[in-house]
Write a protein that holds these residues in place. Structure first.
Motif, short mmCIF file in Angstrom:
data_model
loop_
_atom_site.label_atom_id
_atom_site.label_comp_id
_atom_site.label_asym_id
_atom_site.label_seq_id
_atom_site.Cartn_x
_atom_site.Cartn_y
_atom_site.Cartn_z
N TYR A 138 0.82 -1.22 0.00
CA TYR A 138 0.00 0.00 0.00
C TYR A 138 0.85 1.26 0.00
CZ TYR A 138 -4.71 -1.75 -0.15
OH TYR A 138 -5.88 -2.30 -0.60
N LYS A 139 1.99 1.22 0.66
CA LYS A 139 2.89 2.38 0.61
C LYS A 139 3.38 2.61 -0.82
CE LYS A 139 4.53 2.29 5.41
NZ LYS A 139 5.67 2.03 6.31
N ASN A 140 3.62 1.52 -1.54
CA ASN A 140 4.05 1.64 -2.94
C ASN A 140 2.95 2.23 -3.81
OD1 ASN A 140 6.58 0.59 -2.37
ND2 ASN A 140 6.02 -1.51 -2.89
N VAL A 141 1.70 1.85 -3.54
CA VAL A 141 0.58 2.39 -4.31
C VAL A 141 0.40 3.88 -3.99
CG1 VAL A 141 -1.92 2.26 -4.69
CG2 VAL A 141 -0.59 0.17 -4.52
N VAL A 142 0.60 4.24 -2.73
CA VAL A 142 0.53 5.66 -2.34
C VAL A 142 1.59 6.46 -3.09
CG1 VAL A 142 1.01 7.26 -0.44
CG2 VAL A 142 -0.55 5.33 -0.08
N LYS A 143 2.77 5.90 -3.25
CA LYS A 143 3.83 6.59 -4.00
C LYS A 143 3.41 6.83 -5.45
CE LYS A 143 7.80 4.97 -1.28
NZ LYS A 143 9.00 4.09 -1.29
N LYS A 144 2.72 5.83 -6.02
CA LYS A 144 2.25 6.00 -7.40
C LYS A 144 1.23 7.13 -7.48
CE LYS A 144 2.96 1.26 -9.07
NZ LYS A 144 3.78 1.62 -10.24
N PHE A 145 0.37 7.24 -6.45
CA PHE A 145 -0.60 8.34 -6.41
C PHE A 145 0.13 9.67 -6.33
CE2 PHE A 145 -3.18 11.36 -3.97
CZ PHE A 145 -4.36 11.36 -4.70
N GLU A 146 1.16 9.75 -5.50
CA GLU A 146 1.93 11.00 -5.38
C GLU A 146 2.62 11.36 -6.69
OE1 GLU A 146 3.23 11.12 -0.68
OE2 GLU A 146 4.40 9.88 -2.06
N GLU A 147 3.10 10.34 -7.40
CA GLU A 147 3.77 10.60 -8.69
C GLU A 147 2.80 11.21 -9.69
OE1 GLU A 147 5.33 6.83 -9.81
OE2 GLU A 147 6.90 6.84 -8.26
N SER A 148 1.54 10.79 -9.62
CA SER A 148 0.54 11.34 -10.56
C SER A 148 -0.09 12.63 -10.04
CB SER A 148 -0.55 10.29 -10.83
OG SER A 148 -1.25 9.97 -9.64
N HIS A 149 0.25 12.99 -8.80
CA HIS A 149 -0.23 14.25 -8.19
C HIS A 149 0.96 14.95 -7.55
CE1 HIS A 149 -3.83 11.73 -8.48
NE2 HIS A 149 -4.57 12.82 -8.38
N PRO A 150 1.80 15.61 -8.36
CA PRO A 150 3.06 16.17 -7.87
C PRO A 150 2.92 17.14 -6.70
CG PRO A 150 2.95 16.21 -10.27
CD PRO A 150 1.59 15.85 -9.79
N LYS A 151 1.77 17.76 -6.55
CA LYS A 151 1.61 18.74 -5.48
C LYS A 151 0.91 18.17 -4.24
CE LYS A 151 1.68 22.87 -8.42
NZ LYS A 151 2.99 23.31 -7.87
N VAL A 152 0.78 16.85 -4.22
CA VAL A 152 0.13 16.21 -3.08
C VAL A 152 1.13 15.31 -2.36
CG1 VAL A 152 -1.72 14.67 -2.32
CG2 VAL A 152 -2.11 16.25 -4.22
N LYS A 153 1.21 15.47 -1.04
CA LYS A 153 2.03 14.61 -0.21
C LYS A 153 1.11 13.82 0.70
CE LYS A 153 5.74 13.09 1.96
NZ LYS A 153 6.66 12.14 1.30
N VAL A 154 1.29 12.51 0.74
CA VAL A 154 0.47 11.65 1.59
C VAL A 154 1.31 11.15 2.76
CG1 VAL A 154 -0.96 9.59 1.74
CG2 VAL A 154 -0.93 10.92 -0.38
N LYS A 155 0.90 11.52 3.96
CA LYS A 155 1.58 11.03 5.16
C LYS A 155 0.80 9.81 5.67
CE LYS A 155 3.88 15.19 6.81
NZ LYS A 155 4.12 16.08 7.97
N THR A 156 1.50 8.69 5.76
CA THR A 156 0.85 7.45 6.19
C THR A 156 1.01 7.23 7.69
OG1 THR A 156 2.82 6.17 5.61
CG2 THR A 156 1.10 6.34 3.94
N VAL A 157 -0.07 6.78 8.31
CA VAL A 157 -0.06 6.39 9.72
C VAL A 157 -0.44 4.91 9.74
CG1 VAL A 157 -1.02 6.78 12.01
CG2 VAL A 157 -0.77 8.71 10.43
N VAL A 158 0.53 4.06 10.05
CA VAL A 158 0.33 2.62 9.95
C VAL A 158 0.31 2.00 11.34
CG1 VAL A 158 1.12 0.51 8.81
CG2 VAL A 158 1.69 2.74 7.84
#
Length: 442
Positions: A46-66
Protein backbone atom coordinates in the motif's frame (compact mmCIF):
# COMPACT_ATOMS: atom_id res chain seq x y z
CA UNK A 1 -10.77 4.23 30.01
CA UNK A 2 -7.32 5.37 31.19
CA UNK A 3 -5.72 3.47 28.30
CA UNK A 4 -8.12 5.08 25.81
CA UNK A 5 -7.36 8.52 27.28
CA UNK A 6 -3.62 7.93 26.80
CA UNK A 7 -4.24 6.69 23.26
CA UNK A 8 -6.30 9.80 22.50
CA UNK A 9 -3.36 11.99 23.51
CA UNK A 10 -0.81 9.92 21.57
CA UNK A 11 -2.87 9.44 18.41
CA UNK A 12 -4.09 13.04 18.43
CA UNK A 13 -0.48 14.14 18.66
CA UNK A 14 0.59 11.99 15.73
CA UNK A 15 -2.36 12.86 13.51
CA UNK A 16 -2.39 16.46 14.65
CA UNK A 17 1.20 16.82 13.50
CA UNK A 18 0.13 15.48 10.12
CA UNK A 19 -2.99 17.63 9.93
CA UNK A 20 -1.07 20.85 10.55
CA UNK A 21 0.07 20.52 6.96
CA UNK A 22 -3.32 19.38 5.70
CA UNK A 23 -4.07 22.66 3.98
CA UNK A 24 -0.47 23.71 3.39
CA UNK A 25 0.01 26.19 0.58
CA UNK A 26 3.83 26.01 0.44
CA UNK A 27 4.33 26.15 -3.32
CA UNK A 28 0.75 24.92 -3.58
CA UNK A 29 1.52 21.60 -1.90
CA UNK A 30 -1.28 19.79 -0.07
CA UNK A 31 -0.70 17.08 2.55
CA UNK A 32 -3.21 14.30 3.20
CA UNK A 33 -3.08 11.80 6.04
CA UNK A 34 -3.88 8.16 5.35
CA UNK A 35 -4.33 5.79 8.31
CA UNK A 36 -4.32 2.06 7.60
CA UNK A 37 -3.21 -1.34 8.87
CA UNK A 38 -2.04 -4.65 7.52
CA UNK A 39 0.57 -7.36 7.61
CA UNK A 40 4.13 -6.21 6.75
CA UNK A 41 3.82 -7.33 3.12
CA UNK A 42 0.48 -5.53 2.80
CA UNK A 43 1.86 -2.35 4.39
CA UNK A 44 4.70 -2.28 1.87
CA UNK A 45 2.30 -2.87 -1.02
CA UNK A 46 0.00 0.00 0.00
CA UNK A 47 2.89 2.38 0.61
CA UNK A 48 4.05 1.64 -2.94
CA UNK A 49 0.58 2.39 -4.31
CA UNK A 50 0.53 5.66 -2.34
CA UNK A 51 3.83 6.59 -4.00
CA UNK A 52 2.25 6.00 -7.40
CA UNK A 53 -0.60 8.34 -6.41
CA UNK A 54 1.93 11.00 -5.38
CA UNK A 55 3.77 10.60 -8.69
CA UNK A 56 0.54 11.34 -10.56
CA UNK A 57 -0.23 14.25 -8.19
CA UNK A 58 3.06 16.17 -7.87
CA UNK A 59 1.61 18.74 -5.48
CA UNK A 60 0.13 16.21 -3.08
CA UNK A 61 2.03 14.61 -0.21
CA UNK A 62 0.47 11.65 1.59
CA UNK A 63 1.58 11.03 5.16
CA UNK A 64 0.85 7.45 6.19
CA UNK A 65 -0.06 6.39 9.72
CA UNK A 66 0.33 2.62 9.95
CA UNK A 67 -0.66 0.35 12.82
CA UNK A 68 -0.94 -3.37 13.49
CA UNK A 69 -4.31 -4.90 12.62
CA UNK A 70 -5.22 -5.89 16.18
CA UNK A 71 -4.63 -2.32 17.41
CA UNK A 72 -6.20 -0.46 14.53
CA UNK A 73 -9.81 -0.10 15.71
CA UNK A 74 -8.69 1.11 19.14
CA UNK A 75 -6.39 3.73 17.64
CA UNK A 76 -9.03 4.90 15.18
CA UNK A 77 -11.51 5.27 18.04
CA UNK A 78 -8.88 7.31 19.90
CA UNK A 79 -8.43 9.55 16.87
CA UNK A 80 -12.19 10.07 16.63
CA UNK A 81 -12.44 10.83 20.37
CA UNK A 82 -9.54 13.27 20.05
CA UNK A 83 -11.21 15.00 17.07
CA UNK A 84 -8.17 14.28 14.93
CA UNK A 85 -9.57 11.96 12.28
CA UNK A 86 -7.19 11.39 9.35
CA UNK A 87 -8.25 12.61 5.90
CA UNK A 88 -8.51 9.04 4.58
CA UNK A 89 -8.71 5.89 6.68
CA UNK A 90 -9.73 2.25 6.82
CA UNK A 91 -12.87 1.31 8.72
CA UNK A 92 -15.00 -1.74 9.39
CA UNK A 93 -18.34 -1.77 7.51
CA UNK A 94 -20.00 -2.82 10.76
CA UNK A 95 -19.31 0.74 11.97
CA UNK A 96 -20.86 2.40 8.92
CA UNK A 97 -24.10 3.53 10.54
CA UNK A 98 -22.44 4.75 13.72
CA UNK A 99 -19.76 6.72 11.85
CA UNK A 100 -22.31 8.34 9.54
CA UNK A 101 -24.75 9.21 12.32
CA UNK A 102 -21.98 10.69 14.45
CA UNK A 103 -20.61 12.79 11.60
CA UNK A 104 -17.27 11.00 11.17
CA UNK A 105 -17.68 10.00 7.51
CA UNK A 106 -18.20 12.19 4.47
CA UNK A 107 -20.73 11.42 1.74
CA UNK A 108 -18.39 10.98 -1.24
CA UNK A 109 -21.01 9.88 -3.79
CA UNK A 110 -20.72 12.82 -6.17
CA UNK A 111 -16.95 13.08 -5.76
CA UNK A 112 -16.30 9.50 -6.86
CA UNK A 113 -19.16 8.88 -9.29
CA UNK A 114 -18.14 11.88 -11.38
CA UNK A 115 -14.40 11.25 -11.20
CA UNK A 116 -12.61 10.82 -14.51
CA UNK A 117 -10.59 7.74 -15.42
CA UNK A 118 -12.39 5.31 -13.10
CA UNK A 119 -15.47 3.28 -14.00
CA UNK A 120 -17.28 2.32 -10.80
CA UNK A 121 -19.43 -0.14 -12.74
CA UNK A 122 -16.32 -2.35 -12.92
CA UNK A 123 -16.05 -2.51 -9.14
CA UNK A 124 -17.83 -5.37 -7.39
CA UNK A 125 -21.35 -4.14 -6.69
CA UNK A 126 -21.47 -6.14 -3.46
CA UNK A 127 -18.32 -4.29 -2.39
CA UNK A 128 -19.74 -0.83 -3.08
CA UNK A 129 -23.01 -1.70 -1.34
CA UNK A 130 -21.19 -2.46 1.90
CA UNK A 131 -20.51 1.28 2.17
CA UNK A 132 -23.89 2.66 1.14
CA UNK A 133 -26.33 4.06 3.71
CA UNK A 134 -29.55 6.00 3.25
CA UNK A 135 -30.00 6.96 6.88
CA UNK A 136 -32.18 3.94 7.59
CA UNK A 137 -30.82 0.90 5.80
CA UNK A 138 -27.22 -0.06 5.16
CA UNK A 139 -26.53 -1.34 1.66
CA UNK A 140 -28.42 1.35 -0.22
CA UNK A 141 -28.20 5.09 -0.67
CA UNK A 142 -25.16 7.37 -0.57
CA UNK A 143 -21.56 6.15 -0.61
CA UNK A 144 -19.67 6.77 2.61
CA UNK A 145 -16.57 4.93 1.52
CA UNK A 146 -15.16 2.52 -1.02
CA UNK A 147 -14.04 -1.07 -0.55
CA UNK A 148 -10.37 -1.44 0.27
CA UNK A 149 -10.99 -5.03 -0.72
CA UNK A 150 -13.37 -7.93 -0.58
CA UNK A 151 -12.21 -10.90 1.44
CA UNK A 152 -14.09 -14.08 0.47
CA UNK A 153 -13.21 -16.63 3.16
CA UNK A 154 -12.60 -19.76 1.14
CA UNK A 155 -11.83 -23.32 2.16
CA UNK A 156 -8.50 -24.94 1.29
CA UNK A 157 -7.09 -28.44 1.33
CA UNK A 158 -3.64 -30.01 1.31
CA UNK A 159 -3.58 -31.60 -2.13
CA UNK A 160 -0.28 -33.39 -1.45
CA UNK A 161 -1.71 -35.03 1.68
CA UNK A 162 -4.70 -36.33 -0.28
CA UNK A 163 -2.46 -37.81 -2.96
CA UNK A 164 -0.17 -39.49 -0.42
CA UNK A 165 -3.19 -41.01 1.36
CA UNK A 166 -4.74 -42.20 -1.91
CA UNK A 167 -7.93 -40.21 -1.29
CA UNK A 168 -9.75 -38.84 -4.38
CA UNK A 169 -9.30 -35.08 -4.69
CA UNK A 170 -12.36 -32.95 -3.82
CA UNK A 171 -14.66 -31.90 -6.64
CA UNK A 172 -14.25 -28.10 -7.04
CA UNK A 173 -17.90 -27.80 -8.03
CA UNK A 174 -19.56 -30.26 -5.62
CA UNK A 175 -19.14 -29.69 -1.88
CA UNK A 176 -18.88 -32.49 0.63
CA UNK A 177 -21.92 -33.23 2.76
CA UNK A 178 -21.28 -33.06 6.51
CA UNK A 179 -21.14 -36.86 6.60
CA UNK A 180 -18.66 -37.06 3.69
CA UNK A 181 -16.53 -34.31 5.21
CA UNK A 182 -16.28 -36.15 8.53
CA UNK A 183 -15.35 -39.41 6.80
CA UNK A 184 -12.51 -37.79 4.84
CA UNK A 185 -11.28 -36.09 8.02
CA UNK A 186 -11.10 -39.48 9.72
CA UNK A 187 -9.07 -40.90 6.82
CA UNK A 188 -6.61 -38.00 7.02
CA UNK A 189 -6.10 -38.14 10.81
CA UNK A 190 -3.10 -40.41 11.41
CA UNK A 191 -0.16 -41.40 13.58
CA UNK A 192 2.34 -41.38 10.72
CA UNK A 193 5.48 -42.30 12.65
CA UNK A 194 3.93 -45.02 14.80
CA UNK A 195 4.84 -43.48 18.16
CA UNK A 196 1.28 -43.73 19.46
CA UNK A 197 0.60 -40.01 19.03
CA UNK A 198 -1.31 -38.29 16.23
CA UNK A 199 0.85 -36.11 14.01
CA UNK A 200 -1.59 -35.46 11.15
CA UNK A 201 -5.19 -34.24 11.41
CA UNK A 202 -8.11 -33.74 9.09
CA UNK A 203 -8.69 -30.14 10.05
CA UNK A 204 -8.17 -27.40 12.63
CA UNK A 205 -10.82 -24.70 12.45
CA UNK A 206 -11.13 -21.57 14.59
CA UNK A 207 -14.74 -21.27 15.77
CA UNK A 208 -14.77 -17.45 15.49
CA UNK A 209 -14.13 -17.48 11.76
CA UNK A 210 -15.18 -20.95 10.57
CA UNK A 211 -18.49 -21.73 12.29
CA UNK A 212 -20.53 -19.45 10.02
CA UNK A 213 -20.48 -21.64 6.86
CA UNK A 214 -21.64 -24.65 8.88
CA UNK A 215 -24.52 -22.71 10.47
CA UNK A 216 -25.66 -21.02 7.27
CA UNK A 217 -25.53 -24.15 5.12
CA UNK A 218 -27.68 -25.88 7.74
CA UNK A 219 -30.41 -23.26 7.28
CA UNK A 220 -29.75 -21.27 10.46
CA UNK A 221 -28.36 -17.84 11.37
CA UNK A 222 -27.53 -15.56 14.29
CA UNK A 223 -30.42 -13.17 13.52
CA UNK A 224 -33.92 -13.35 12.08
CA UNK A 225 -34.80 -11.53 8.85
CA UNK A 226 -35.71 -8.34 10.71
CA UNK A 227 -32.31 -8.29 12.44
CA UNK A 228 -34.07 -7.68 15.76
CA UNK A 229 -34.09 -11.20 17.24
CA UNK A 230 -31.16 -13.47 18.12
CA UNK A 231 -31.91 -16.95 16.75
CA UNK A 232 -29.07 -19.12 18.03
CA UNK A 233 -31.61 -21.29 19.87
CA UNK A 234 -32.90 -22.59 16.52
CA UNK A 235 -32.47 -26.42 16.49
CA UNK A 236 -30.67 -26.15 13.14
CA UNK A 237 -28.16 -23.73 14.67
CA UNK A 238 -27.64 -26.04 17.66
CA UNK A 239 -27.12 -28.99 15.31
CA UNK A 240 -24.44 -27.15 13.33
CA UNK A 241 -22.63 -25.92 16.44
CA UNK A 242 -22.62 -29.40 17.98
CA UNK A 243 -21.28 -30.92 14.75
CA UNK A 244 -18.49 -28.33 14.71
CA UNK A 245 -17.57 -29.03 18.35
CA UNK A 246 -17.68 -32.80 17.86
CA UNK A 247 -14.94 -32.62 15.23
CA UNK A 248 -12.53 -32.02 18.10
CA UNK A 249 -14.02 -33.52 21.22
CA UNK A 250 -15.72 -36.65 19.81
CA UNK A 251 -14.10 -37.54 16.49
CA UNK A 252 -10.59 -36.25 17.36
CA UNK A 253 -9.95 -35.08 13.79
CA UNK A 254 -8.78 -31.70 15.10
CA UNK A 255 -5.72 -31.17 17.34
CA UNK A 256 -6.62 -31.34 21.05
CA UNK A 257 -6.39 -28.41 23.46
CA UNK A 258 -2.92 -29.51 24.58
CA UNK A 259 -1.74 -30.07 21.01
CA UNK A 260 -3.09 -26.65 20.05
CA UNK A 261 -1.08 -25.03 22.83
CA UNK A 262 2.10 -26.72 21.64
CA UNK A 263 1.57 -25.53 18.07
CA UNK A 264 -1.52 -23.71 16.82
CA UNK A 265 -3.48 -25.02 13.85
CA UNK A 266 -2.29 -22.26 11.51
CA UNK A 267 1.31 -23.28 12.11
CA UNK A 268 0.39 -26.95 11.74
CA UNK A 269 -1.31 -26.18 8.41
CA UNK A 270 1.81 -24.30 7.27
CA UNK A 271 3.92 -27.33 8.19
CA UNK A 272 1.69 -29.72 6.24
CA UNK A 273 0.10 -31.45 9.25
CA UNK A 274 -3.54 -30.50 8.52
CA UNK A 275 -5.76 -31.52 5.61
CA UNK A 276 -8.39 -28.74 5.49
CA UNK A 277 -7.91 -25.10 6.45
CA UNK A 278 -9.52 -21.73 5.56
CA UNK A 279 -7.82 -19.56 2.95
CA UNK A 280 -8.35 -15.83 2.47
CA UNK A 281 -6.90 -13.82 -0.43
CA UNK A 282 -4.60 -12.13 2.10
CA UNK A 283 -3.01 -15.54 2.80
CA UNK A 284 -1.76 -16.19 -0.72
CA UNK A 285 1.50 -14.30 -0.30
CA UNK A 286 2.39 -16.40 2.75
CA UNK A 287 1.13 -19.63 1.19
CA UNK A 288 3.07 -19.38 -2.07
CA UNK A 289 6.15 -20.90 -0.41
CA UNK A 290 4.37 -23.86 1.23
CA UNK A 291 6.22 -27.15 0.86
CA UNK A 292 3.05 -28.85 -0.31
CA UNK A 293 0.45 -28.20 -3.00
CA UNK A 294 -2.85 -26.73 -1.87
CA UNK A 295 -6.07 -25.76 -3.61
CA UNK A 296 -9.59 -24.49 -2.88
CA UNK A 297 -12.95 -26.25 -2.64
CA UNK A 298 -16.45 -25.22 -1.49
CA UNK A 299 -17.22 -25.34 2.24
CA UNK A 300 -19.08 -28.53 3.30
CA UNK A 301 -22.87 -28.35 3.31
CA UNK A 302 -25.55 -29.05 5.88
CA UNK A 303 -29.26 -29.75 5.44
CA UNK A 304 -29.84 -27.06 2.77
CA UNK A 305 -27.37 -28.69 0.40
CA UNK A 306 -26.06 -25.20 -0.42
CA UNK A 307 -22.54 -24.09 0.39
CA UNK A 308 -22.08 -20.73 2.12
CA UNK A 309 -19.14 -18.54 3.09
CA UNK A 310 -18.66 -15.07 4.48
CA UNK A 311 -17.18 -12.10 2.69
CA UNK A 312 -15.14 -9.74 4.79
CA UNK A 313 -14.16 -6.25 3.80
CA UNK A 314 -12.55 -3.05 4.95
CA UNK A 315 -13.71 0.31 3.73
CA UNK A 316 -11.70 3.38 2.79
CA UNK A 317 -13.49 6.39 4.21
CA UNK A 318 -12.98 10.14 3.99
CA UNK A 319 -13.23 12.33 7.06
CA UNK A 320 -16.14 14.76 7.11
CA UNK A 321 -13.67 17.31 8.54
CA UNK A 322 -11.04 17.06 5.81
CA UNK A 323 -10.02 20.39 4.30
CA UNK A 324 -9.26 18.76 0.96
CA UNK A 325 -12.37 16.73 0.18
CA UNK A 326 -11.81 16.30 -3.57
CA UNK A 327 -8.20 15.13 -3.20
CA UNK A 328 -9.04 12.90 -0.25
CA UNK A 329 -11.84 11.25 -2.25
CA UNK A 330 -9.47 10.93 -5.19
CA UNK A 331 -6.94 9.12 -3.00
CA UNK A 332 -9.65 6.78 -1.69
CA UNK A 333 -10.76 6.10 -5.26
CA UNK A 334 -7.19 5.45 -6.40
CA UNK A 335 -6.58 2.97 -3.58
CA UNK A 336 -9.87 1.18 -4.24
CA UNK A 337 -10.46 1.29 -7.98
CA UNK A 338 -7.55 2.47 -10.10
CA UNK A 339 -6.54 -0.36 -12.48
CA UNK A 340 -2.82 0.36 -12.20
CA UNK A 341 -3.01 0.50 -8.42
CA UNK A 342 -5.12 -2.67 -8.31
CA UNK A 343 -2.64 -4.54 -10.50
CA UNK A 344 0.21 -3.49 -8.20
CA UNK A 345 -1.65 -4.93 -5.19
CA UNK A 346 -2.45 -8.12 -7.08
CA UNK A 347 1.21 -8.52 -8.02
CA UNK A 348 2.08 -8.35 -4.32
CA UNK A 349 -0.52 -11.10 -3.64
CA UNK A 350 -2.08 -9.27 -0.70
CA UNK A 351 -5.69 -9.11 -1.85
CA UNK A 352 -8.24 -9.97 -4.50
CA UNK A 353 -8.80 -7.25 -7.12
CA UNK A 354 -11.77 -4.90 -6.66
CA UNK A 355 -11.87 -4.34 -10.40
CA UNK A 356 -13.85 -7.17 -12.00
CA UNK A 357 -11.79 -7.12 -15.22
CA UNK A 358 -8.52 -7.38 -13.29
CA UNK A 359 -10.06 -10.08 -11.08
CA UNK A 360 -11.11 -12.24 -14.06
CA UNK A 361 -7.61 -12.08 -15.56
CA UNK A 362 -6.09 -12.82 -12.14
CA UNK A 363 -8.29 -15.89 -11.58
CA UNK A 364 -7.35 -17.27 -15.00
CA UNK A 365 -3.60 -16.77 -14.45
CA UNK A 366 -2.24 -20.29 -13.92
CA UNK A 367 1.10 -18.96 -12.68
CA UNK A 368 -0.55 -17.79 -9.45
CA UNK A 369 -1.39 -20.37 -6.81
CA UNK A 370 -3.83 -21.85 -5.95
CA UNK A 371 -5.19 -23.24 -9.20
CA UNK A 372 -8.88 -22.88 -8.29
CA UNK A 373 -8.85 -19.14 -7.59
CA UNK A 374 -12.25 -19.04 -9.27
CA UNK A 375 -13.62 -20.23 -5.90
CA UNK A 376 -12.93 -16.74 -4.49
CA UNK A 377 -14.94 -15.16 -7.30
CA UNK A 378 -17.76 -17.69 -6.89
CA UNK A 379 -18.08 -16.73 -3.23
CA UNK A 380 -18.37 -13.07 -4.20
CA UNK A 381 -20.75 -13.64 -7.07
CA UNK A 382 -22.86 -16.58 -5.94
CA UNK A 383 -22.99 -17.61 -2.32
CA UNK A 384 -21.01 -15.25 -0.11
CA UNK A 385 -22.71 -13.50 2.81
CA UNK A 386 -22.07 -10.59 5.17
CA UNK A 387 -21.13 -11.29 8.74
CA UNK A 388 -24.11 -10.68 11.09
CA UNK A 389 -22.62 -7.51 12.60
CA UNK A 390 -22.97 -5.69 9.26
CA UNK A 391 -26.75 -5.58 9.88
CA UNK A 392 -26.66 -4.06 13.36
CA UNK A 393 -25.55 -0.78 14.88
CA UNK A 394 -22.96 -2.36 17.16
CA UNK A 395 -21.42 -5.82 17.35
CA UNK A 396 -21.29 -6.35 21.11
CA UNK A 397 -24.21 -8.80 20.96
CA UNK A 398 -22.31 -10.97 18.42
CA UNK A 399 -19.04 -10.83 20.38
CA UNK A 400 -20.95 -12.15 23.38
CA UNK A 401 -21.60 -15.41 21.54
CA UNK A 402 -17.91 -16.21 21.14
CA UNK A 403 -16.81 -14.88 24.54
CA UNK A 404 -17.61 -18.11 26.40
CA UNK A 405 -17.86 -20.64 23.59
CA UNK A 406 -14.73 -22.67 24.40
CA UNK A 407 -16.39 -25.15 26.83
CA UNK A 408 -18.63 -26.25 23.92
CA UNK A 409 -15.66 -26.74 21.61
CA UNK A 410 -13.87 -28.70 24.35
CA UNK A 411 -16.88 -30.94 25.02
CA UNK A 412 -17.51 -29.68 28.56
CA UNK A 413 -20.90 -28.23 27.63
CA UNK A 414 -23.40 -29.15 24.91
CA UNK A 415 -24.43 -26.69 22.22
CA UNK A 416 -28.01 -26.84 23.50
CA UNK A 417 -26.94 -25.94 27.05
CA UNK A 418 -24.80 -23.09 25.81
CA UNK A 419 -27.31 -21.35 23.57
CA UNK A 420 -30.00 -21.52 26.25
CA UNK A 421 -27.92 -19.23 28.48
CA UNK A 422 -26.27 -17.18 25.73
CA UNK A 423 -29.39 -16.23 23.74
CA UNK A 424 -31.01 -13.97 26.42
CA UNK A 425 -27.72 -12.16 27.05
CA UNK A 426 -27.21 -11.59 23.33
CA UNK A 427 -30.82 -10.46 22.86
CA UNK A 428 -30.41 -7.89 25.63
CA UNK A 429 -27.27 -6.50 24.00
CA UNK A 430 -28.96 -6.46 20.57
CA UNK A 431 -31.89 -4.46 21.95
CA UNK A 432 -29.41 -2.04 23.50
CA UNK A 433 -27.80 -1.67 20.06
CA UNK A 434 -31.21 -0.99 18.45
CA UNK A 435 -31.91 1.74 21.01
CA UNK A 436 -28.50 3.30 20.40
CA UNK A 437 -29.23 3.46 16.69
CA UNK A 438 -32.56 5.19 17.27
CA UNK A 439 -30.98 7.69 19.64
CA UNK A 440 -28.15 8.44 17.21
CA UNK A 441 -30.65 9.51 14.54
CA UNK A 442 -31.88 12.23 16.87
Amino acid sequence: MMLLAILVVVVTGVLGACNKNSASTDEGEVTLTFMFSGQPQEQTAYKNVVKKFEESHPKVKVKTVVTAGDQYDTKLQAAIAGKSVPDVFYYNPGNLKAYVNSGVLMDITKLVENAGGVDLSKIWEIGLNKYRYDGEVAGQGALYGLPKDLGPFAFGYNKTMFEEAGIPLPDPDKPYTMEEFLEVNKQLTKDKDGDGKLDQWGTGLNVNWSLQPFVWSNGADWLDETHTKVTIDDPKFIEALQYFADLQNVHKVTPSIAEGQTLDTYQRWMQGQIGFFPVGPWDMGAYKDLKFEYDLLPWPVGSTGQTKAWIGSLGIGVSSKTENAELAAELALYLSADEEGQQALVDQQVQLPNNTDVAAAWAADTSIKPANKQEFLDIIGDYGRDLPTNFTYTGEWYDEFFKNIQPVIDGKKTAKEYVKKAQPKMQELLEKSIKQEEQSKN
